[in-house]
Scaffold this motif. Structure first.
Motif, mmCIF file in Angstrom:
data_model
loop_
_atom_site.group_PDB
_atom_site.id
_atom_site.type_symbol
_atom_site.label_atom_id
_atom_site.label_comp_id
_atom_site.label_asym_id
_atom_site.label_seq_id
_atom_site.Cartn_x
_atom_site.Cartn_y
_atom_site.Cartn_z
ATOM 1 N N ASP A 38 -31.211 7.525 8.270
ATOM 2 C CA ASP A 38 -29.776 7.457 7.958
ATOM 3 C C ASP A 38 -28.927 7.437 9.232
ATOM 4 N N MET A 39 -29.324 8.275 10.197
ATOM 5 C CA MET A 39 -28.608 8.289 11.483
ATOM 6 C C MET A 39 -28.682 6.908 12.145
ATOM 7 N N THR A 40 -29.871 6.337 12.179
ATOM 8 C CA THR A 40 -30.065 5.050 12.860
ATOM 9 C C THR A 40 -29.347 3.930 12.116
ATOM 10 N N ALA A 41 -29.430 3.947 10.786
ATOM 11 C CA ALA A 41 -28.776 2.897 9.985
ATOM 12 C C ALA A 41 -27.263 2.940 10.192
ATOM 13 N N ALA A 42 -26.709 4.146 10.275
ATOM 14 C CA ALA A 42 -25.251 4.272 10.480
ATOM 15 C C ALA A 42 -24.860 3.682 11.833
ATOM 16 N N TYR A 43 -25.642 3.991 12.863
ATOM 17 C CA TYR A 43 -25.339 3.418 14.184
ATOM 18 C C TYR A 43 -25.455 1.895 14.154
ATOM 19 N N LEU A 44 -26.514 1.384 13.546
ATOM 20 C CA LEU A 44 -26.744 -0.075 13.565
ATOM 21 C C LEU A 44 -25.651 -0.823 12.811
ATOM 22 N N ARG A 45 -25.148 -0.222 11.738
ATOM 23 C CA ARG A 45 -24.012 -0.834 11.019
ATOM 24 C C ARG A 45 -22.802 -0.929 11.939
ATOM 25 N N ARG A 46 -22.553 0.149 12.644
ATOM 26 C CA ARG A 46 -21.409 0.220 13.559
ATOM 27 C C ARG A 46 -21.581 -0.786 14.696
ATOM 28 N N ALA A 47 -22.809 -0.883 15.200
ATOM 29 C CA ALA A 47 -23.090 -1.806 16.309
ATOM 30 C C ALA A 47 -22.937 -3.251 15.848
ATOM 31 N N ALA A 48 -23.394 -3.558 14.652
ATOM 32 C CA ALA A 48 -23.272 -4.928 14.129
ATOM 33 C C ALA A 48 -21.799 -5.310 14.055
ATOM 34 N N ALA A 49 -20.953 -4.375 13.667
ATOM 35 C CA ALA A 49 -19.507 -4.642 13.591
ATOM 36 C C ALA A 49 -18.924 -4.919 14.981
ATOM 37 N N ASP A 50 -19.580 -4.389 16.028
ATOM 38 C CA ASP A 50 -19.150 -4.619 17.417
ATOM 39 C C ASP A 50 -19.803 -5.872 18.012
ATOM 40 N N LYS A 51 -20.476 -6.666 17.167
ATOM 41 C CA LYS A 51 -21.145 -7.893 17.627
ATOM 42 C C LYS A 51 -22.296 -7.591 18.592
ATOM 43 N N VAL A 52 -22.930 -6.432 18.415
ATOM 44 C CA VAL A 52 -24.148 -6.145 19.180
ATOM 45 C C VAL A 52 -25.274 -6.946 18.526
ATOM 46 N N ARG A 53 -25.911 -7.806 19.304
ATOM 47 C CA ARG A 53 -26.959 -8.688 18.767
ATOM 48 C C ARG A 53 -28.362 -8.181 19.097
ATOM 49 N N HIS A 54 -28.422 -7.242 20.058
ATOM 50 C CA HIS A 54 -29.711 -6.664 20.449
ATOM 51 C C HIS A 54 -29.430 -5.274 21.017
ATOM 52 N N VAL A 55 -30.285 -4.310 20.638
ATOM 53 C CA VAL A 55 -30.044 -2.949 21.121
ATOM 54 C C VAL A 55 -31.358 -2.319 21.584
ATOM 55 N N GLU A 56 -31.295 -1.576 22.671
ATOM 56 C CA GLU A 56 -32.469 -0.849 23.147
ATOM 57 C C GLU A 56 -32.147 0.638 23.044
ATOM 58 N N ILE A 57 -32.779 1.263 22.074
ATOM 59 C CA ILE A 57 -32.412 2.624 21.649
ATOM 60 C C ILE A 57 -33.311 3.664 22.298
ATOM 61 N N MET A 58 -32.696 4.623 22.985
ATOM 62 C CA MET A 58 -33.465 5.748 23.522
ATOM 63 C C MET A 58 -33.549 6.858 22.478
ATOM 64 N N PHE A 59 -34.705 7.497 22.446
ATOM 65 C CA PHE A 59 -34.825 8.688 21.592
ATOM 66 C C PHE A 59 -35.649 9.724 22.336
#
Ligand code: ADE
Ligand code: ZN
Length: 349
Positions: A85-106
């Motif tokens: 849920d945490m990751t999906a929320a971020y990815l939705r937000r990123a898609a709205a910012d026109k992020v086409r590729h993301v490299e996620i640290m955990f």
């Protein structure tokens, strides 16, 4: 009738600009609302009376004062569903910012220390990333990051626990990183684990030169053999190092709002991003821990545009750097660079 205020021209340009985000801690995307929702779902007691009270506590004096809250906030993450849920929320937000590729640290150690299995962490984050790939065409990789305030032995134990999952997540887990308290934990402390990760074929990155001095950046390059530097802004104190970073086009994943919130700079006008860009460094713009620092990636672009005179052509250069600084292969990079060029042309560049 309520009138919506329209974004400034530069913000509108940024909002439509295809880009990659290369410096993003997934635990740093937990908004106070979600921290409270997950705490309730999991029966975790929080030391804050309300969402507002938690948000008010986000007044940091340096990196450590933030990390203390960030690790406390991550304690609400227990189940695979929570990580999803945490990751999906971020990815939705990123898609709205026109992020086409993301490299996620955990940070697996933040969770394994509390008894959460590393397999649970991987499963939740990965399912959300695969959904985003299928639904939004957004690609993404995972950067397993070691906590530098812990020992190298602990990092080795974390790597050992995660390696059996490598095949299952081969489409995502391509890199390792190094984060947490920088000063007093120099790169050399992690020389052996980085050598091992290089041998295993992982891409390598590390935080360096966020609060730490230029030798920490040199150490990350020469001892850890990293391909890019997370932050790196303090490299400016060493002109020779700066020249080297420019010559080698080493990507720097700069996070302006993070630097402001953690008091690395006093005001955004003091940020060196524009100077670094003008000197030929491969700088990129990123959000670091957006829920804590008051903005997602486009807010970071907008902040530097307003304070430093970063214009549309600079934004295009920063977005191109985010693609060429990524761990994507050349063919995938070329496709995204074409998206940026098409956008530039459509906006009269
Ligand atoms: N972990 C999460 N955000 C970080 C940052 N900005 N620096 C170091 N470690 C971090
Ligand atoms: Zn970071």
């Amino acid at each position: 009738m309520l009138q919506e205020t329209s974004p400034s021209p530069i913000r509108a340009f940024i909002d439509g600009l295809p880009k990659a985000e290369l410096h993003l801690h997934i635990e740093g995307t937990l908004e106070p609302e979600m921290i409270f929702a997950l705490a309730q779902r999991n029966g975790v007691k929080l030391p804050y009376a309300s969402i507002e009270a938690l948000r008010e506590a986000y007044a940091f004096t340096n990196l450590q004062s933030f990390l203390d809250l960030y690790y406390a906030g991550a304690a609400v993450l227990i189940t695979e569903q929570d990580f999803h849920d945490m990751t999906a929320a971020y990815l939705r937000r990123a898609a709205a910012d026109k992020v086409r590729h993301v490299e996620i640290m955990f940070d697996p150690q933040t969770h394994t220390e509390r008894g959460v299995a590393v397999a649970t962490v991987f499963a939740g984050i990965a399912s959300a990333m695969r959904e985003a790939r299928a639904h939004d065409g957004m690609s993404g990789y995972l950067i397993l990051s070691f906590l530098r305030h812990l020992s190298e032995e602990d990092a080795f134990a974390t790597l050992e626990a995660a390696l059996p999952l490598r095949e299952q997540y081969a489409d995502l887990w391509l890199a390792v990183g190094l984060d947490s308290s920088e000063v007093g934990n120099p790169p050399e402390k992690f020389a052996r684990i980085y050598a091992r990760c290089k041998e295993l074929g992982f891409h390598l990155t590390a935080h360096a030169g966020e609060e730490g001095p230029p030798p920490y950046v040199t150490g990350a390059l020469d001892t850890l053999r990293v391909e890019r530097i997370d932050h790196g802004i303090r490299a400016e104190q060493d002109p020779k190092l700066l020249k080297r970073l420019a010559r080698q086009r080493t990507p720097l994943t700069v996070c302006p709002l993070s630097n402001l919130k953690l008091k690395t700079i006093e005001k955004m006008e003091d940020h060196n991003l524009a100077r670094l860009l003008r000197q030929g460094l491969a700088v990129t713009v990123n959000s670091d821990d957006p829920a804590y620092f008051g903005g997602y990636v486009n807010d970071n672009y907008e902040a530097v545009a307003k304070a430093l005179g970063i214009d549309e052509a600079d934004c295009l250069a920063l977005a191109r750097n985010s693609i060429t600084g990524s761990f994507l292969d050349t063919a995938a990079q070329a496709r995204l660079l074409v998206e940026i060029e098409d956008y530039a042309l459509s906006r009269g560049h």
